[in-house]
Each structure stands twice: as structure tokens, then as C-alpha cells.
Scaffold this motif. Sequence first.
Motif, PDB file in Angstrom:
ATOM      1  N   ALA A 537       0.877 -12.082  15.479  1.00 55.66           N
ATOM      2  CA  ALA A 537       0.958 -13.047  14.502  1.00 55.66           C
ATOM      3  C   ALA A 537       1.689 -12.381  13.269  1.00 55.66           C
ATOM      4  O   ALA A 537       2.400 -13.198  12.683  1.00 55.66           O
ATOM      5  CB  ALA A 537      -0.674 -13.243  14.031  1.00 55.66           C
ATOM      6  N   LEU A 538       1.567 -11.036  13.110  1.00 57.93           N
ATOM      7  CA  LEU A 538       2.201 -10.511  11.973  1.00 57.93           C
ATOM      8  C   LEU A 538       3.645 -10.594  12.283  1.00 57.93           C
ATOM      9  O   LEU A 538       4.453 -10.847  11.274  1.00 57.93           O
ATOM     10  CB  LEU A 538       1.919  -8.920  11.907  1.00 57.93           C
ATOM     11  N   LEU A 539       4.223 -10.348  13.414  1.00 58.65           N
ATOM     12  CA  LEU A 539       5.587 -10.505  13.576  1.00 58.65           C
ATOM     13  C   LEU A 539       6.141 -11.906  13.335  1.00 58.65           C
ATOM     14  O   LEU A 539       7.248 -12.054  13.124  1.00 58.65           O
ATOM     15  CB  LEU A 539       5.652 -10.111  15.128  1.00 58.65           C
ATOM     16  N   ARG A 553       4.730 -15.599   3.593  1.00 62.67           N
ATOM     17  CA  ARG A 553       5.031 -14.694   2.707  1.00 62.67           C
ATOM     18  C   ARG A 553       3.688 -14.062   2.407  1.00 62.67           C
ATOM     19  O   ARG A 553       3.147 -12.960   2.357  1.00 62.67           O
ATOM     20  CB  ARG A 553       5.814 -14.797   1.682  1.00 62.67           C
ATOM     21  N   ILE A 554       2.785 -15.098   2.007  1.00 62.81           N
ATOM     22  CA  ILE A 554       1.350 -14.916   1.339  1.00 62.81           C
ATOM     23  C   ILE A 554       0.557 -14.132   2.510  1.00 62.81           C
ATOM     24  O   ILE A 554      -0.384 -13.021   2.299  1.00 62.81           O
ATOM     25  CB  ILE A 554       0.542 -16.042   0.739  1.00 62.81           C
ATOM     26  N   LYS A 555       0.795 -14.697   3.687  1.00 59.25           N
ATOM     27  CA  LYS A 555      -0.077 -13.996   4.768  1.00 59.25           C
ATOM     28  C   LYS A 555       0.409 -12.909   4.995  1.00 59.25           C
ATOM     29  O   LYS A 555      -0.495 -11.778   5.601  1.00 59.25           O
ATOM     30  CB  LYS A 555       0.402 -14.970   6.101  1.00 59.25           C
ATOM     31  N   LEU A 556       1.609 -12.394   4.990  1.00 61.53           N
ATOM     32  CA  LEU A 556       1.946 -10.941   4.978  1.00 61.53           C
ATOM     33  C   LEU A 556       1.230 -10.223   4.149  1.00 61.53           C
ATOM     34  O   LEU A 556       0.889  -8.941   4.615  1.00 61.53           O
ATOM     35  CB  LEU A 556       3.689 -10.853   5.014  1.00 61.53           C
ATOM     36  N   GLY A 557       1.086 -10.469   2.760  1.00 50.83           N
ATOM     37  CA  GLY A 557       0.365  -9.807   2.087  1.00 50.83           C
ATOM     38  C   GLY A 557      -0.980  -9.710   2.352  1.00 50.83           C
ATOM     39  O   GLY A 557      -1.685  -8.467   2.103  1.00 50.83           O
ATOM     40  N   ASP A 558      -1.561 -10.455   2.964  1.00 47.84           N
ATOM     41  CA  ASP A 558      -3.198 -10.699   3.193  1.00 47.84           C
ATOM     42  C   ASP A 558      -3.292  -9.774   4.394  1.00 47.84           C
ATOM     43  O   ASP A 558      -4.391  -9.013   4.424  1.00 47.84           O
ATOM     44  CB  ASP A 558      -3.369 -12.243   3.781  1.00 47.84           C
ATOM     45  N   TYR A 559      -2.364  -9.611   5.443  1.00 49.30           N
ATOM     46  CA  TYR A 559      -2.339  -8.951   6.322  1.00 49.30           C
ATOM     47  C   TYR A 559      -2.240  -7.389   6.125  1.00 49.30           C
ATOM     48  O   TYR A 559      -3.213  -6.479   6.713  1.00 49.30           O
ATOM     49  CB  TYR A 559      -1.290  -9.197   7.568  1.00 49.30           C
ATOM     50  N   HIS A 560      -1.473  -7.065   5.187  1.00 47.26           N
ATOM     51  CA  HIS A 560      -1.335  -5.696   4.632  1.00 47.26           C
ATOM     52  C   HIS A 560      -2.657  -5.320   3.694  1.00 47.26           C
ATOM     53  O   HIS A 560      -2.938  -4.129   3.952  1.00 47.26           O
ATOM     54  CB  HIS A 560      -0.078  -5.204   3.897  1.00 47.26           C
ATOM     55  N   PHE A 561      -3.027  -6.264   3.117  1.00 46.84           N
ATOM     56  CA  PHE A 561      -4.291  -5.862   2.197  1.00 46.84           C
ATOM     57  C   PHE A 561      -5.479  -5.466   3.160  1.00 46.84           C
ATOM     58  O   PHE A 561      -6.449  -4.700   2.982  1.00 46.84           O
ATOM     59  CB  PHE A 561      -4.619  -7.204   1.337  1.00 46.84           C
ATOM     60  N   TYR A 562      -5.658  -6.315   4.149  1.00 48.69           N
ATOM     61  CA  TYR A 562      -6.907  -6.310   4.790  1.00 48.69           C
ATOM     62  C   TYR A 562      -6.751  -5.470   6.206  1.00 48.69           C
ATOM     63  O   TYR A 562      -7.831  -5.041   6.840  1.00 48.69           O
ATOM     64  CB  TYR A 562      -7.550  -7.786   5.353  1.00 48.69           C
ATOM     65  N   GLY A 563      -5.616  -4.985   6.584  1.00 49.22           N
ATOM     66  CA  GLY A 563      -5.238  -4.293   7.711  1.00 49.22           C
ATOM     67  C   GLY A 563      -5.129  -4.992   8.968  1.00 49.22           C
ATOM     68  O   GLY A 563      -5.696  -4.418   9.948  1.00 49.22           O
ATOM     69  N   TYR A 564      -4.650  -6.029   8.983  1.00 47.69           N
ATOM     70  CA  TYR A 564      -4.866  -7.008  10.289  1.00 47.69           C
ATOM     71  C   TYR A 564      -3.519  -6.644  10.915  1.00 47.69           C
ATOM     72  O   TYR A 564      -2.415  -7.184  10.336  1.00 47.69           O
ATOM     73  CB  TYR A 564      -4.839  -8.549  10.042  1.00 47.69           C
ATOM     74  N   GLY A 565      -3.582  -5.922  12.260  1.00 50.79           N
ATOM     75  CA  GLY A 565      -2.400  -6.097  12.980  1.00 50.79           C
ATOM     76  C   GLY A 565      -1.404  -4.963  12.431  1.00 50.79           C
ATOM     77  O   GLY A 565      -0.457  -4.529  13.061  1.00 50.79           O
ATOM     78  N   THR A 566      -2.260  -3.957  11.505  1.00 50.10           N
ATOM     79  CA  THR A 566      -1.160  -3.097  10.641  1.00 50.10           C
ATOM     80  C   THR A 566      -2.304  -1.907   9.976  1.00 50.10           C
ATOM     81  O   THR A 566      -3.512  -2.516   9.910  1.00 50.10           O
ATOM     82  CB  THR A 566      -0.325  -3.493   9.995  1.00 50.10           C
TER      83      THR A 566
END
Length: 736
Positions: A537-539, A553-566
Motif C-alpha cells: 500500500a505504501l508503494l 501525499r497525506i497518506k504517506l505522512g500518516d504511514y510514516h507517522f504511525y509506522g505502517y509498512g515502514t
Amino acid sequence: MVIVSTPLSLCDFSTPKSMVDILEENSQSLFVLNQVSILYLFFFFFFKNTVPVVNGGTAHGEPCIFPFLFQETEYMECTTDGRGDGRLWCATTYDYDQDKKWGFCETEEQAQQRLQAEETEKQYQTVLRMLNSTTRKTQKKELYEKLLKVAEKGHQKAMEKVAYAMLFGDYMNQNVTKAREMFEKLAMEGSPKAQMALGFLYAAGLGVNSSQAKVHLCLGLLHLWCTGYWGGVGVPQSCESALTHYRLVANQVASDVSLTGGSAVQRIRLLDEVENPGSTSGMLEEDLIQYYQFLAEKGDVQAQVNCLFVKRAYDYFNQAANAGNTHAMAFLGKMYSEGSEFLPQNNETALQYFKKASDLGNPVGQSGLGMAYLYGRGVPVNYELALKYFQKAAEQGWVDGQLQLGTMYYNGIGVKRDYKQALKFFNLASQAGHILAFYNLAQMHATGTGVMRSLAFICTSNTNWKCLFKNVCERGRWSERLMTAYGSFKEGDLDAALVQYLLLAEQGYEVAQSNVAFILDQKGARIFSENETYPRALLHWTRAAAQGYTVARIKLGDYHFYGYGTDVDYETAVIHYRLASEQQHSAQAMFNLGYMHEKGLGIKQDIHLAKRFYDMAAEASPDAQVPVFLALCKLGLIYALQYLQDLNLKELISQVDLDQLLGPEWDLYLMTVIALLLGTVIAYRQRQHQIIVPPRPPAPAPPPRPPQEQPQAQAEPQAQEETPEQGPAQEEEEQH
């Protein structure tokens, strides 16, 4: 450069140069191989001491005669000369040119194989016609079972359709592993569709390990190459290379476009639909979904069993035209002008409908008349009249009129050549979504005709409509797969929807990329393990964000904020939120930046900057005003506590001397003030208790009663007269 305003022949799509070079480089080897094959056949017949008996032709069952004369040349063995299908044949008399006696050089086994192949082809065509003539799912499922039996006999096209049906779950149980095995077998036989499918499987990592090297070995679709060079996926990023490949695909798309401007495919983002339910209701009825499924499934059979839908459209338009609907008249004219299997082309009838609609001021009819005078369809060619009718249609905003005006100004047909005017009308037509307008604009910008040559219009991703060639490519017939994928999603088949969106995502469709990421984010698909969902999903959020989608773009920030997939990375989250805030003015991104400034996550803690971002979010979107108000209340409380803490209130109170500040009797003054306040409150409450009781309304007259009830009725007023005498005493008691 060719500026396109009318459909071109599919034969205009040229073979890629690299393939021509390969054929030229290996022509000598192919020639030697052909000679070896002929010698092998010669020695086979010689040593067997048999003469082949012909099958079919004009001399079935008769033996070949060697040598035989064909076009003044003697042949000592069977030949393929004179035939385009590569089948060996021979003559049964010496002079073929005079006697015309011939047949195929086939053994009984070969003839049997050929007959079986012909029978299988007949079965395939029958099933295909039935598939294209129905929209009922139950019938389609039954027909795909029949198609599977045809595929088991080795029919290549049937195997291709069955393999894709298994891959996408179209009317068959989804089985990616079985589909991959069939694609591998077909790819070895040289099927370009199978090679493209294998390239997709390796790119997406479906049933195999992802490998970009194998992707480029298997690719059979130019659009995937375009996406690779444009985004730098598996190859060095090169705008010029992307332009070359995009142009090849765009040429094919433009050649397949009718005067209607191409198929209208609705691009629905699943995330937007979930967050705004009902936004697409009424726009995607079941019949419309089935229609697009029909279009997507019929593949290359463009003119086959279209009749069902053409007949329905004709009936509807005919009824409306008889009722005086000018649009129906004009579209009947278009149907007769373009022609179909159900409705043969008839320029005279089309002209009559266009004339009726045009006289009533309909822009579609005016544009149709302009086309008739431009190309001499039913009337003599007259560029002045064509220009006049196109101008009338364009003034009413009709896209065909705008496109044709642009074409006339570009080519100088009936007017002086004017690239600025051509650019103006092509831009207007592109705003209505006409594919040929995008194509012509792309050609002008790519070659610098009338404008400065700008690769930004081919490679820029922040504004998708400016990626002109890419925009044309994404409007090909394969884009109709978006509708079938959406249909699978609405039916709850998330795996089938995911695979279809994955194919389109690999081809560069931003909507498909965001939809793949959304389905994976919801963890509704079963074809990937749980550990793979967030990284994948991150990709795809990353790819969609690169094409300018703000939510991605906001989802990318959320994924890095919560550590989803990274890993959790607040600094990277701040970068993505800031990009969405500055470039796309996202209220959500501004709110998130305010929160991170408030907490000091990945950035310096600053309450003033936090308030600034909260205020910006409230200004950017009315929907953000309530959460911003709550956040500001919390921020104000935190600021007050921090201020009091900075003042050191306990030490300040200990230093205050009230005797010196208010006098030695300050406690008496304070007690007096408290007593006055208490008396005021008591007096106010007593006044509130003295409520005047309002008079009661007169009782309604009782209904007439039977005679036996009259004494009781007369006794009731006496009882009612006694009650008022107790009123003052009761009131006095209540006041006390």
C-alpha cells in the motif's frame, strides 16, 4: 506531423523500429532455415519413395507432379510461393498456369489436425459471438465453461481469454496460479498477450517474486514501457524515451477514436466514495456497468455483435426524435454517418437529420453539417459552409465544433493557417475531454509547432491534464477495465478488483494506484499476506502521490507517522504534510502540521506556529472549523497552564501583604461584600417564586346525556361551586 480530426485506419500504426531491425538482422538466418526445411522435405519424400497426395484445392486426392510449372518457374517439391498463409502446396499437372490443378501437401494426420483446428476455431467463434451478445452473468459463466473446453483443445485465443478470466475472476473462479501456468505456456508459443500478462505478474509480484528484469523481458504492451521511462521504474528515468513510447501508443489510441471523442470511462476513487457516500449514486447503474463490461470483454472484436446496444440506442433516439427532441435527431444523424453492422452508413439520411437539428439551433446537428461539407458526405465539398457551421457549434460549446475549427486553422483548410487559433480551439476541446484534442495538443507541444517545445506537457505529473500523450494513452479501450474493476468492488469481490486495479496501476493510472493502496489499506484482499499489505500500500500511495494526488501525499505522512509498512519517522511525515500543505493547500495536512508543532514531533515544539497552522486549516476548509476550534481550546488551556507555571504563582501569593494593600480591616470589607451578594441572591429567588397563577379557561360544554344521568349532571355544578371557596386559603398557605 499529422493533426487528427477524423478516425484513422488501424493499419496506420507502424511496427516499432526495434522489431524491424531484428527481422532485418536475422533475415539471412531465416532464409537458410527455410532452405533447410525444403531440403528436409525433399529428402523425406525421396527416401520414402512416395509421392504426396494433395488434400483440398481443385484436385483433391490426386498425386503431385514434379516438376510443375508455376509463373514460368519449375518446382521440384512442394512450395509456399504464391500463398500468404505459409502452407505447402503443389500442382497435379505440369502446367499449373494453364490447368489450375493443385492441392495442399498434407498427410492424413496433418489433414486431420487441420480439420480439428478448423472445428475448434468454429466453436471458439460461436462461443465468442454468444459472449458478446449477452450481458447476463449466469449466461456468461456458462459460456466461459464452454470456452474452457475449447481452450483445453489448444486454441490459443481461447486460452488467452480463459487465462485472463482466471486472473481477474471474470465469470470464473479466480486462480492466479493456474492463470500464470497458462500464460507461461502461451508465451512460449509467442502470444504477445501472454507475454504482457507475465510482465504484469512479475511487476506486481502476483504468484511470483517481483522482478523488473523479467518485466522488461516479458513486456508486450508499449504503455508499460512508457510508464517505466516516465517514472524511472526499472529503467533510468528519461522523458525523451517516455515521449517516444507514449507517442506510439497515442497513435494507436487516436486511430481508434470515433467522432464521439472516445469512450467515456468514469474514474472513481474508492477512498473518496467511502468518505462521501452517495457521491456517485445514480451515475453507475447496473446496466451501465454491464455495458462497460461488455466493451472491455469483447477485446479486439470491435465490430462484432454490437447490434444489441446499437439497436437499443436507435430505438430510444428514434422515439425522442419523433417527439421533437433535437439532440435525438442529431445523434441519429451521427449513427447514420458512422454506420454499424445494425445500421448501414447512409450519408443522405444522416444529412436530413443533421439539417433538421441544425435548423432548430442544435450544435450537434450544426457540427454534423460541418463534417458533411468538409468531407463531401452527401453534398459537394464546401469549406466556407463547413467553417460556418463549425463556428456556430463551437459558440454553443460543442466539442466537435471546437475540434474541427482547430483542425481547419492548423491545416489552413478554408482559412489562413493560424497556429494560435488552432491551439485555442484544441485547448477548448480538451477541456471537454476529447481524446483527439489531447492528441493534437501533444503533437504541437512535442514538435514545437506554434508553441515552444515543452516536454513538461509530456512528463510533468503535478497537473495530470498537461501530460498530454499520457492522457491520450490512458483513454484507450483498455481503460474500460476501470469500470469492471469497480463493478467487482461493488459486488464485494475485493481480490478480483485488486488484480484489475493492479494491472491498470502498473500502466500508470493514478486512480488505479490509489485504489490498490486503499484496498490494501483496508486489509480486505486475501491474495497477499498480512505482512505484505502495508508495504505494498505504501508503494502505491507513493506512486499516486507522485502524480499529484493530495490524499495519497497525506497518506504517506500518516504511514510514516504511525509506522505502517515502514519505521516510525516523524521527520519524513512532516515533509509529506508540508508538501501537501504548500503545493495542494490541504486543510488536513495543515491541521497535522499544527498538531506536530504542538507536540514537537519531528519538528521544534512551537505553540504559536501550531496556532498558525490550525488557523490556516480552518480558512482552507469549512469542514475543519469544528476540529480546529476544539484544538484551539485545548491549545489555549495548555498555554494558560504554561503561563501560570512560568509566573510561579505560589511564590507570588506568599509575597503579597493584604494588610498593607487593603488596610487592617480588609476582612470586614470582604464579609460585607459577601453578605450583600448573598442578600441580593435571596431577594432575586423570592421574586422568582411569586408566580401569578393564570386563570383557567372555561370548561367545554358537556355532551347531551340520557335522561337517567341528568340528576348526576345537575349535582356536579354544586360540587364545582364549592371548590373556589377553598382557593384563597390554599393560596395563603402556599405563600406562607
